[in-house]
Enzyme design. Structure first.
Site, PDB file in Angstrom:
ATOM      1  N   ARG A  84       0.844  -1.189   0.000  1.00  0.00           N
ATOM      2  CA  ARG A  84       0.000   0.000   0.000  1.00  0.00           C
ATOM      3  C   ARG A  84       0.885   1.247   0.000  1.00  0.00           C
ATOM      4  O   ARG A  84       1.905   1.288   0.682  1.00  0.00           O
ATOM      5  CB  ARG A  84      -0.896   0.046   1.244  1.00  0.00           C
ATOM      6  CG  ARG A  84      -1.938  -1.034   1.334  1.00  0.00           C
ATOM      7  CD  ARG A  84      -2.954  -0.703   2.436  1.00  0.00           C
ATOM      8  NE  ARG A  84      -2.329  -0.273   3.671  1.00  0.00           N
ATOM      9  CZ  ARG A  84      -1.960  -1.079   4.646  1.00  0.00           C
ATOM     10  NH1 ARG A  84      -2.130  -2.379   4.515  1.00  0.00           N
ATOM     11  NH2 ARG A  84      -1.410  -0.609   5.748  1.00  0.00           N
ATOM     12  N   SER A 273      -1.860  -4.424  10.331  1.00  0.00           N
ATOM     13  CA  SER A 273      -1.390  -5.481   9.444  1.00  0.00           C
ATOM     14  C   SER A 273      -0.102  -6.100   9.961  1.00  0.00           C
ATOM     15  O   SER A 273       0.746  -5.419  10.548  1.00  0.00           O
ATOM     16  CB  SER A 273      -1.168  -4.927   8.031  1.00  0.00           C
ATOM     17  OG  SER A 273      -2.386  -4.498   7.478  1.00  0.00           O
ATOM     18  N   CYS A 275       0.323  -8.179  12.401  1.00  0.00           N
ATOM     19  CA  CYS A 275       0.406  -8.321  13.857  1.00  0.00           C
ATOM     20  C   CYS A 275      -0.332  -9.563  14.350  1.00  0.00           C
ATOM     21  O   CYS A 275      -0.744  -9.630  15.506  1.00  0.00           O
ATOM     22  CB  CYS A 275      -0.147  -7.079  14.550  1.00  0.00           C
ATOM     23  SG  CYS A 275       0.943  -5.645  14.478  1.00  0.00           S
ATOM     24  N   GLY A 276      -0.532 -10.534  13.464  1.00  0.00           N
ATOM     25  CA  GLY A 276      -1.101 -11.798  13.894  1.00  0.00           C
ATOM     26  C   GLY A 276      -2.601 -11.917  13.760  1.00  0.00           C
ATOM     27  O   GLY A 276      -3.201 -12.839  14.312  1.00  0.00           O
ATOM     28  N   ARG A 421       1.629  -4.470  18.230  1.00  0.00           N
ATOM     29  CA  ARG A 421       2.947  -5.082  18.425  1.00  0.00           C
ATOM     30  C   ARG A 421       3.764  -4.147  19.314  1.00  0.00           C
ATOM     31  O   ARG A 421       4.286  -3.135  18.864  1.00  0.00           O
ATOM     32  CB  ARG A 421       3.617  -5.275  17.061  1.00  0.00           C
ATOM     33  CG  ARG A 421       4.988  -5.924  17.098  1.00  0.00           C
ATOM     34  CD  ARG A 421       5.567  -6.033  15.707  1.00  0.00           C
ATOM     35  NE  ARG A 421       4.860  -7.018  14.918  1.00  0.00           N
ATOM     36  CZ  ARG A 421       5.225  -8.300  14.809  1.00  0.00           C
ATOM     37  NH1 ARG A 421       6.281  -8.738  15.462  1.00  0.00           N
ATOM     38  NH2 ARG A 421       4.525  -9.127  14.056  1.00  0.00           N
TER      39      ARG A 421
END
Length: 611
Positions: A84, A273, A275-276, A421
């Site tokens: 992006r 995005s 981060c699991g 995070r």
């Protein structure tokens, strides 16, 4: 060469014929972009296969070994078109104040002049594909429709997987009820000119016009820049629609959690995005008798029903997940979801015609073709797959798909989870004292950046509600909308709100929490809190699990690490509060007083118990 009106009438024979506003818009775009011909996508398997084969012939796609990965293809994007591009993403509302301080704004009339110049003749030598698509279950009152026009077959094949699209949607589409989404790679072809394997333009614009509910994207062929049903529609435009119509469009997974007694509750969870989020959406529980089932891994549209209960749908039809780090250990259900009928972008290619990325196996293959098309061995310094390489797979292939994932009424949400995070400061889990406090927690979300967006990696940035790149209007007003939404629900039935952090480290730099399947232990505590069973202990920042209430049986956690996981350092949190106060200042008079009140209450609690 056909003239524009002839091009606009050159429809695929298997597709229904557009009428009304849609027919007029197609003709208008054809005259502007001057494509070779117009193809109305019917969503059929034959259409997908035809386009995939065309891309193999052109060199844009590589067909993977059908014995290993049936009906699957690999794409390599241009090195300058890999993520992006937030600095080229614009919210062109009528005023800069309406876009707010977190969005790039440009005057809509000025932007249209720029875009009209770029789009003029931009599809010469290429087909113009018209994609009618539905976001959400067909005929659901929570769903909305869009139509994307593009000159990229890569986009069409991805939209085949990511949305409900084609004839069935076109037949449901009203004459006026759709969001127009216009996209071009911006690389017209002269007669006889050879095409690039990944056509893209150096100039890139991803533009949302909120008041008009329209999207224009130019120059990029990658991911959310080009798949306009995803972030552009499902979040940026939908967030404005949700504000105006009284619902929520959120960057959240949806999952069902079932306990050993067969009782089920649904959660919605918001993470930046990489981060699991996808891992949590498809989590395989380490706890006997507890299971998680997937409704969606990325986006939730939520609305209170007549009984004051918040219901959510997943507007998407597929997964567009980050590949690196996905493995049989971290996310076995994702690995099973991508065994076939999938598209891969910027991963490495194995010698036997399959895909590979960092973290997929403990040891890398001895030879690969990397994402740039070059030979790669473990001695190479560069990564074989791009850090933001992706897989696109049908959600229907997920082995833990929730039976209610297509329920037109959505699923009832018992808990909302925020998470980022953070290597320090933030404990493993804490619970909001109230809906208003939970909104403040969402507003305070910050995370260490990843490769999912262009920019510096590892820097801590504020990402309220994980919506920083995706909110289509002034985020101060967005906070206010969340506060107002809490008044729409039954106070006794409002979802509880939580904040999690799987990524806290000790002073040696080691992870304190094992993560992955063990995260089910945190979900169990949340489930039991929502059932009125688990105990909590108050801290200045929120409720944490009372001693013994979080199931850590069988984990090799030292008492010191367990204590550190939940340690709330008042001095560190006072610094967090001071930083938050500086950040919130950017919203000026648009910041709701309730958010300021929550910040002051936090500081008061921290000072009261300081030391």
């Amino acid at each position: 060469m056909k003239n524009a009106s002839e091009k606009a009438s050159h429809y695929a024979s298997s597709a229904s014929r557009p009428v009304g506003r849609l027919a007029a818009w197609i003709n208008e775009v054809a005259q502007l972009c001057e494509p070779d011909h117009v193809h109305i996508c019917d969503g059929s398997r034959a259409e997908f296969d035809f386009l995939a084969n065309q891309m193999v012939v052109s060199g844009m796609a590589i067909k993977l070994n059908p014995a290993l990965r049936p009906n699957s293809y690999l794409f390599r994007s241009h090195p300058d078109d890999v993520a992006r591009v937030e600095d080229r993403t614009y919210i062109c509302s009528k005023t800069k104040e309406e876009a707010g301080p977190t969005n790039n704004w440009c005057d809509p009339e000025e932007m249209k002049k720029t875009l009209l110049g770029l789009f003029k003749g931009c599809m010469r030598g290429r087909p113009m594909y018209v994609i009618p698509f539905n976001m959400g279950p067909l005929k659901s009152k929570l769903s909305h429709m869009g139509v994307q026009i593009t000159d990229s077959p890569y986009v069409v094949t991805n939209m085949h997987i990511m949305t409900r699209m084609g004839n069935e949607v076109l037949q449901l589409l009203g004459k006026d009820d759709f969001v127009p989404c216009l996209h071009s790679v911006g690389m017209p072809l002269a007669p006889g000119q050879a095409d690039d394997a990944w056509p893209a333009n150096e100039q890139k614009y991803i533009v949302q016009f909120p008041e008009e509910r329209t999207i224009w994207s130019f120059g990029s062929g990658y991911g959310g820049n080009a798949l306009l049903g995803k972030k552009c529609f499902a979040l940026r435009i939908a967030s404005v629609m949700a504000r105006d119509q009284g619902w929520l469009a959120e960057h959240m997974l949806i999952a069902g959690v079932t306990n050993p007694k067969g009782e089920k509750k649904y959660i919605a969870a918001s993470f930046p995005s990489s981060c699991g989020k996808t891992n949590l959406a498809m989590l395989t529980s380490s706890l006997p008798g507890w299971k998680l089932e997937t409704v969606g891994d990325d986006i939730a549209w939520m609305k209170f029903d007549a009984n004051g209960i918040l219901h959510a749908i997943n507007p998407e039809f597929g997964f567009f997940g980050v590949a690196p780090g996905t493995s049989e250990f971290s996310n076995p259900n994702a690995m099973r979801s991508i065994m076939g009928n999938s598209l891969f972008t910027n991963t490495a290619l194995t010698d036997d015609g399959d895909v590979w990325w960092e973290g997929m196996t403990k040891q890398p293959p001895q030879h690969l073709i990397d994402w740039l098309g070059k030979d790669w061995t473990p001695k190479c310094h560069d990564k074989a797959a791009h850090p933001n390489s992706r897989f696109t797979a049908p959600i229907s292939q997920c082995p833990v798909l929730d039976p209610a994932w297509q329920d037109p009424n959505g699923v009832p949400i018992s808990a909302i989870i925020f998470g980022g995070r953070r290597s320090s400061v933030v404990p493993l889990i804490h619970e909001a004292f109230s809906w208003q406090h939970g909104v403040y927690m969402g507003a305070s979300l910050s995370s260490e950046t990843t490769a999912a967006a262009v920019g510096e990696v590892g820097k801590l940035r504020h990402d309220p509600f994980s919506m920083l790149p995706f909110c289509g209007y002034n985020m101060g007003d967005y906070f206010r909308h969340w506060l107002e939404m809490g008044k729409k629900g039954d106070p006794k039935k409002l979802p509880r709100i939580y904040y999690v952090n799987w990524f806290r480290k000790n002073k040696k730099g080691d992870w304190l929490w094992p993560g992955y399947g063990e995260n089910a232990r945190v979900l169990k505590w949340i489930f039991e809190r929502c059932s009125g069973q688990a105990q909590a202990a108050p801290t200045p920042i929120g409720n944490i699990p009372a001693p013994g209430s979080l199931d850590v049986s069988g984990l090799n956690l030292t008492p010191e690490n367990l204590q550190e996981l939940f340690h709330v350092d008042n001095s560190e949190w006072l610094q967090e509060a001071a930083e938050m106060q500086r950040y919130l200042h950017i919203f000026g008079s648009r910041l709701p007083q309730q958010i300021s009140d929550e910040l002051e209450s936090l500081k008061s609690r921290l000072n009261t118990t300081y030391g």
